[in-house]
Design a protein around this motif. Structure first.
Motif, PDB file in Angstrom:
ATOM      1  N   ASP A 245       0.882  -1.253   0.025  1.00 13.11           N
ATOM      2  CA  ASP A 245      -0.146   0.078  -0.059  1.00 13.11           C
ATOM      3  C   ASP A 245       0.945   1.483   0.185  1.00 13.11           C
ATOM      4  O   ASP A 245       0.554   2.357   0.297  1.00 13.11           O
ATOM      5  CB  ASP A 245      -0.881   0.060   1.235  1.00 13.11           C
ATOM      6  CG  ASP A 245      -0.052  -0.062   2.462  1.00 13.11           C
ATOM      7  OD1 ASP A 245       1.180  -0.187   2.493  1.00 13.11           O
ATOM      8  OD2 ASP A 245      -0.721   0.171   3.598  1.00 13.11           O
ATOM      9  N   GLU A 248      -0.480   4.377  -1.946  1.00 11.97           N
ATOM     10  CA  GLU A 248      -1.606   5.030  -1.306  1.00 11.97           C
ATOM     11  C   GLU A 248      -1.406   5.684  -0.112  1.00 11.97           C
ATOM     12  O   GLU A 248      -1.658   7.015   0.111  1.00 11.97           O
ATOM     13  CB  GLU A 248      -2.909   3.912  -0.870  1.00 11.97           C
ATOM     14  CG  GLU A 248      -3.819   4.406  -0.063  1.00 11.97           C
ATOM     15  CD  GLU A 248      -4.925   3.440   0.198  1.00 11.97           C
ATOM     16  OE1 GLU A 248      -5.851   3.781   0.922  1.00 11.97           O
ATOM     17  OE2 GLU A 248      -4.730   2.320  -0.271  1.00 11.97           O
ATOM     18  N   ARG A 249      -0.376   5.295   0.598  1.00  8.86           N
ATOM     19  CA  ARG A 249       0.202   5.940   1.931  1.00  8.86           C
ATOM     20  C   ARG A 249       1.281   7.250   1.493  1.00  8.86           C
ATOM     21  O   ARG A 249       1.183   8.308   1.872  1.00  8.86           O
ATOM     22  CB  ARG A 249       1.054   5.028   2.559  1.00  8.86           C
ATOM     23  CG  ARG A 249       0.191   3.828   3.302  1.00  8.86           C
ATOM     24  CD  ARG A 249       1.175   2.904   3.819  1.00  8.86           C
ATOM     25  NE  ARG A 249       1.994   3.141   4.813  1.00  8.86           N
ATOM     26  CZ  ARG A 249       3.139   2.587   5.355  1.00  8.86           C
ATOM     27  NH1 ARG A 249       3.358   1.401   4.925  1.00  8.86           N
ATOM     28  NH2 ARG A 249       4.154   3.298   6.081  1.00  8.86           N
ATOM     29  N   ALA A 251       0.593   9.056  -1.383  1.00  5.90           N
ATOM     30  CA  ALA A 251      -0.369  10.028  -1.799  1.00  5.90           C
ATOM     31  C   ALA A 251      -0.920  10.656  -0.759  1.00  5.90           C
ATOM     32  O   ALA A 251      -1.116  11.992  -0.551  1.00  5.90           O
ATOM     33  CB  ALA A 251      -1.389   9.616  -2.731  1.00  5.90           C
ATOM     34  N   THR A 252      -1.411   9.849   0.435  1.00  4.80           N
ATOM     35  CA  THR A 252      -1.931  10.603   1.565  1.00  4.80           C
ATOM     36  C   THR A 252      -0.868  11.435   2.206  1.00  4.80           C
ATOM     37  O   THR A 252      -1.393  12.372   2.711  1.00  4.80           O
ATOM     38  CB  THR A 252      -2.549   9.431   2.517  1.00  4.80           C
ATOM     39  OG1 THR A 252      -3.315   8.301   1.897  1.00  4.80           O
ATOM     40  CG2 THR A 252      -3.000   9.973   3.882  1.00  4.80           C
ATOM     41  N   ILE A 255      -0.732  14.723   0.375  1.00  6.81           N
ATOM     42  CA  ILE A 255      -1.848  15.677   0.491  1.00  6.81           C
ATOM     43  C   ILE A 255      -1.783  16.260   1.769  1.00  6.81           C
ATOM     44  O   ILE A 255      -2.391  17.374   2.159  1.00  6.81           O
ATOM     45  CB  ILE A 255      -3.321  14.677   0.186  1.00  6.81           C
ATOM     46  CG1 ILE A 255      -3.473  14.246  -1.145  1.00  6.81           C
ATOM     47  CG2 ILE A 255      -4.552  15.626   0.426  1.00  6.81           C
ATOM     48  CD1 ILE A 255      -4.422  13.324  -1.607  1.00  6.81           C
ATOM     49  N   GLU A 256      -1.767  15.367   2.979  1.00  5.94           N
ATOM     50  CA  GLU A 256      -1.809  15.963   4.086  1.00  5.94           C
ATOM     51  C   GLU A 256      -0.803  17.216   4.540  1.00  5.94           C
ATOM     52  O   GLU A 256      -1.130  18.166   5.324  1.00  5.94           O
ATOM     53  CB  GLU A 256      -1.557  14.849   5.344  1.00  5.94           C
ATOM     54  CG  GLU A 256      -2.744  13.897   5.363  1.00  5.94           C
ATOM     55  CD  GLU A 256      -2.459  12.733   6.185  1.00  5.94           C
ATOM     56  OE1 GLU A 256      -0.955  12.521   6.647  1.00  5.94           O
ATOM     57  OE2 GLU A 256      -3.221  12.014   6.706  1.00  5.94           O
ATOM     58  N   ASN A 262      -5.534  17.866  -3.721  1.00 11.77           N
ATOM     59  CA  ASN A 262      -6.426  16.549  -3.526  1.00 11.77           C
ATOM     60  C   ASN A 262      -7.452  16.937  -4.451  1.00 11.77           C
ATOM     61  O   ASN A 262      -8.419  17.633  -4.010  1.00 11.77           O
ATOM     62  CB  ASN A 262      -6.760  16.432  -2.205  1.00 11.77           C
ATOM     63  CG  ASN A 262      -7.679  15.136  -2.150  1.00 11.77           C
ATOM     64  OD1 ASN A 262      -7.883  14.352  -3.003  1.00 11.77           O
ATOM     65  ND2 ASN A 262      -8.441  14.963  -0.933  1.00 11.77           N
TER      66      ASN A 262
END
Length: 265
Positions: A245, A248-249, A251-252, A255-256, A262
């Motif tokens: 993953d 996905e991590r 990208a998170t 964004i954060e 986003n």
């Protein structure tokens, strides 16, 4: 013609630089002191004009503590005819405005047709002293020039802008600043180093400039440092181990931390 070149003694950019946490001033004894490269380029502009016009006198000028004299000696070894050093204990910690006021007074006392400086120093990076000097002297200014031409009582050059380039011209006397686009400075050869020992280096105090200034007096301060602290050590950052993953991590994380937009929100 007399050209004054403002040179600055700065900590070597290849060495670690730090602020004294008690005084808030740059610790200039922590590393070797050198002539700021942009000041050497400004000197080169003046010397090239003097090479073609022997009647031109090039004067190197600086403000600072006693060790600054060694940097001025290097300017003399490169080819300046003489040097002026403004040194006074009352100027310890002088801010940009006070520095410009003192340099302008020294320039007025010495006499000039043109003042040349670098656009900004490598230590303070203020980038405003040349313009302030021009303001105190009440003469024209042409800053951040990438080329310099002197002719018929005027100085002109090209300045880069966000949308292209602009050609600016000012009548002498004037103050200009140059960028790193100007040619590399010449080296001081052995003959120049020996000749520098016989060239005059005038030392001036605030009294010589008829300036009654107490830089430590809050009533005359142009800017005041409120607080200072040591830069926190760099952290190791965030490490993402791929367990299926990772994308996905990542990208998170981006964004954060607002590193990407986003578009799905």
């Amino acid at each position: 013609m007399r050209i004054l070149v403002l040179v600055k003694d700065v900590p070597d950019t290849y060495a670690d630089r730090r602020l004294d946490l008690e005084t808030g001033l740059a610790d200039r004894e922590a590393s070797e002191r050198v002539v700021d490269e942009i000041g050497e380029r400004a000197l080169e502009v003046a010397l090239r004009h003097a090479d073609e016009h022997p009647e031109t006198e090039v004067v190197a000028m600086s403000m600072g503590a006693e060790p600054v004299a060694s940097s001025l000696r290097k300017a003399l070894a490169m080819g300046a005819a003489r040097a002026v050093h403004v040194v006074d204990e009352a100027l310890l910690g002088a801010d940009l405005v006070l520095t410009a006021e003192v340099l302008a007074a020294a320039a007025r006392r010495t006499g000039f047709d043109l003042v040349i400086a670098g656009d900004q120093s490598t230590d303070g990076s203020g980038g405003v002293v040349p313009a302030m000097v021009a303001e105190f002297l009440d003469v024209a200014q042409a800053t951040r020039l990438e080329s310099v031409e002197l002719a018929d009582g005027t100085v002109s050059g090209i300045r880069a802008t966000d949308g292209g380039t602009a050609r600016v011209t000012a009548e002498l006397p004037a103050v200009i600043s140059i960028t790193e686009r100007l040619p590399d400075p010449r080296f001081a050869n052995f003959k120049g180093i020996m000749a520098a020992k016989k060239k005059p280096l005038e030392t001036l105090s605030l009294a010589d400039l008829d300036l009654d200034i107490d830089a430590a007096d809050a009533a005359t301060a142009r800017s005041i440092m409120i607080t200072i602290s040591e830069r926190p050590p760099r952290s190791g950052g965030t490490k993402i181990t791929d367990e299926g993953d990772a994308g996905e991590r990542l990208a998170t994380f981006l964004i954060e931390n607002r590193l990407v937009e986003n578009r799905l929100a």
